[in-house]
Design a protein around this motif. Structure first.
Motif, PDB file in Angstrom:
ATOM      1  N   PHE A   1       3.867  15.398  10.273  1.00 28.59           N
ATOM      2  CA  PHE A   1       2.665  15.750   9.532  1.00 28.59           C
ATOM      3  C   PHE A   1       3.030  16.254   8.139  1.00 28.59           C
ATOM      4  O   PHE A   1       2.989  17.430   7.845  1.00 28.59           O
ATOM      5  CB  PHE A   1       1.858  16.808  10.289  1.00 28.59           C
ATOM      6  CG  PHE A   1       1.257  16.288  11.542  1.00 28.59           C
ATOM      7  CD1 PHE A   1       0.134  15.493  11.513  1.00 28.59           C
ATOM      8  CD2 PHE A   1       1.832  16.577  12.774  1.00 28.59           C
ATOM      9  CE1 PHE A   1      -0.421  15.005  12.672  1.00 28.59           C
ATOM     10  CE2 PHE A   1       1.287  16.089  13.936  1.00 28.59           C
ATOM     11  CZ  PHE A   1       0.153  15.302  13.889  1.00 28.59           C
ATOM     12  N   SER A   2       3.410  15.347   7.308  1.00 27.25           N
ATOM     13  CA  SER A   2       3.775  15.713   5.945  1.00 27.25           C
ATOM     14  C   SER A   2       2.792  15.052   4.996  1.00 27.25           C
ATOM     15  O   SER A   2       1.603  15.219   5.128  1.00 27.25           O
ATOM     16  CB  SER A   2       5.226  15.320   5.665  1.00 27.25           C
ATOM     17  OG  SER A   2       5.437  13.970   5.996  1.00 27.25           O
ATOM     18  N   GLY A   3       3.281  14.246   4.074  1.00 26.29           N
ATOM     19  CA  GLY A   3       2.406  13.638   3.075  1.00 26.29           C
ATOM     20  C   GLY A   3       1.591  12.492   3.619  1.00 26.29           C
ATOM     21  O   GLY A   3       1.920  11.874   4.627  1.00 26.29           O
ATOM     22  N   TYR A   4       0.515  12.205   2.915  1.00 28.31           N
ATOM     23  CA  TYR A   4      -0.373  11.115   3.318  1.00 28.31           C
ATOM     24  C   TYR A   4       0.327   9.761   3.272  1.00 28.31           C
ATOM     25  O   TYR A   4       0.083   8.897   4.085  1.00 28.31           O
ATOM     26  CB  TYR A   4      -1.621  11.081   2.428  1.00 28.31           C
ATOM     27  CG  TYR A   4      -2.496  12.317   2.518  1.00 28.31           C
ATOM     28  CD1 TYR A   4      -2.605  13.040   3.705  1.00 28.31           C
ATOM     29  CD2 TYR A   4      -3.217  12.744   1.426  1.00 28.31           C
ATOM     30  CE1 TYR A   4      -3.419  14.159   3.781  1.00 28.31           C
ATOM     31  CE2 TYR A   4      -4.043  13.870   1.498  1.00 28.31           C
ATOM     32  CZ  TYR A   4      -4.131  14.566   2.675  1.00 28.31           C
ATOM     33  OH  TYR A   4      -4.932  15.657   2.749  1.00 28.31           O
ATOM     34  N   VAL A   5       1.196   9.585   2.288  1.00 31.06           N
ATOM     35  CA  VAL A   5       1.930   8.326   2.175  1.00 31.06           C
ATOM     36  C   VAL A   5       2.893   8.183   3.350  1.00 31.06           C
ATOM     37  O   VAL A   5       3.069   7.097   3.899  1.00 31.06           O
ATOM     38  CB  VAL A   5       2.667   8.230   0.820  1.00 31.06           C
ATOM     39  CG1 VAL A   5       3.528   6.980   0.763  1.00 31.06           C
ATOM     40  CG2 VAL A   5       1.659   8.217  -0.328  1.00 31.06           C
ATOM     41  N   ASP A   6       3.486   9.296   3.767  1.00 28.62           N
ATOM     42  CA  ASP A   6       4.354   9.259   4.950  1.00 28.62           C
ATOM     43  C   ASP A   6       3.576   8.792   6.175  1.00 28.62           C
ATOM     44  O   ASP A   6       4.111   8.095   7.036  1.00 28.62           O
ATOM     45  CB  ASP A   6       4.965  10.637   5.220  1.00 28.62           C
ATOM     46  CG  ASP A   6       5.983  11.034   4.169  1.00 28.62           C
ATOM     47  OD1 ASP A   6       6.494  10.133   3.466  1.00 28.62           O
ATOM     48  OD2 ASP A   6       6.260  12.235   4.052  1.00 28.62           O
TER      49      ASP A   6
ATOM     50  N   ALA B   1       0.836  -1.201   0.000  1.00 25.74           N
ATOM     51  CA  ALA B   1       0.000   0.000   0.000  1.00 25.74           C
ATOM     52  C   ALA B   1       0.870   1.250   0.000  1.00 25.74           C
ATOM     53  O   ALA B   1       0.574   2.236  -0.687  1.00 25.74           O
ATOM     54  CB  ALA B   1      -0.935  -0.007   1.214  1.00 25.74           C
ATOM     55  N   ILE B   2       1.964   1.203   0.751  1.00 23.57           N
ATOM     56  CA  ILE B   2       2.888   2.343   0.795  1.00 23.57           C
ATOM     57  C   ILE B   2       3.558   2.513  -0.566  1.00 23.57           C
ATOM     58  O   ILE B   2       3.635   3.610  -1.105  1.00 23.57           O
ATOM     59  CB  ILE B   2       3.947   2.144   1.897  1.00 23.57           C
ATOM     60  CG1 ILE B   2       3.279   2.170   3.271  1.00 23.57           C
ATOM     61  CG2 ILE B   2       5.041   3.200   1.803  1.00 23.57           C
ATOM     62  CD1 ILE B   2       4.162   1.656   4.387  1.00 23.57           C
ATOM     63  N   GLN B   3       4.030   1.404  -1.134  1.00 26.90           N
ATOM     64  CA  GLN B   3       4.725   1.468  -2.424  1.00 26.90           C
ATOM     65  C   GLN B   3       3.810   1.987  -3.533  1.00 26.90           C
ATOM     66  O   GLN B   3       4.268   2.647  -4.461  1.00 26.90           O
ATOM     67  CB  GLN B   3       5.266   0.094  -2.794  1.00 26.90           C
ATOM     68  CG  GLN B   3       6.385  -0.362  -1.877  1.00 26.90           C
ATOM     69  CD  GLN B   3       6.761  -1.809  -2.114  1.00 26.90           C
ATOM     70  OE1 GLN B   3       6.077  -2.549  -2.812  1.00 26.90           O
ATOM     71  NE2 GLN B   3       7.874  -2.232  -1.514  1.00 26.90           N
ATOM     72  N   LEU B   4       2.518   1.684  -3.427  1.00 23.61           N
ATOM     73  CA  LEU B   4       1.569   2.123  -4.446  1.00 23.61           C
ATOM     74  C   LEU B   4       1.066   3.542  -4.190  1.00 23.61           C
ATOM     75  O   LEU B   4       0.254   4.060  -4.952  1.00 23.61           O
ATOM     76  CB  LEU B   4       0.376   1.155  -4.514  1.00 23.61           C
ATOM     77  CG  LEU B   4       0.706  -0.246  -5.003  1.00 23.61           C
ATOM     78  CD1 LEU B   4      -0.513  -1.161  -4.894  1.00 23.61           C
ATOM     79  CD2 LEU B   4       1.219  -0.210  -6.440  1.00 23.61           C
TER      80      LEU B   4
END
Length: 143
Positions: free
Chosen positions: A62-67, A34-37
């Motif tokens: 609190f940066s990107g959603y993937v982070d 899920a993270i890789q995608l």
């Protein structure tokens, strides 16, 4: 037929401990994928997870959603080595999303798939807006 069935046909026994290992491996791999995608975890889902899991958060996180997904994944990998602890934190993740949200539905679907592929069974107990995961037949459901 799945790989567990195939093992049985070959005469390779699979004990409950191995089923749990198989389940956890599938869960960790799917979450990693899920993270890789680039799948996203919203700020409110991330905040709810961290609050309920007791994760200390620095403002820089609190940066990107993937982070956000990566931080949750890291926590799951570090905090869980057994089924019950994984189920607890996965329940925290489920309840970080709204009851009828696509994310929660997708995460429940994934849990059921990992379980079926590992020959484990779970029961979902709903209480208001929250859902709780128990191994099938758990005495906790009797209370």
């Amino acid at each position: 037929m799945n790989l567990v069935d195939y093992r049985k046909k070959l005469g390779l026994a699979i004990c409950d401990e191995k089923k749990v290992d198989l389940f956890l491996s599938k869960a960790y791999m799917a979450l990693s994928e899920a993270i890789q995608l680039g799948q996203e975890l919203s700020p409110s889902q991330f905040n709810n997870y961290c609050f309920n899991a007791g994760i200390k958060v620095e403002p820089v996180i609190f940066s990107g959603y993937v982070d956000n997904w990566y931080k949750v994944f890291q926590h799951l990998m570090e905090a869980t080595s057994d089924l019950k602890t994984f189920l607890y934190y996965y329940t925290v993740l489920l309840n970080s999303a709204q009851k009828d949200s696509p994310e929660r539905k997708s995460w429940i679907k994934a849990l059921k798939y990992w379980a079926s592929q590992s020959e484990l069974e779970f029961e979902l107990y709903e209480s208001g807006e929250d859902v709780f995961i128990f191994p099938k037949g758990a005495k906790e459901l009797d209370d």
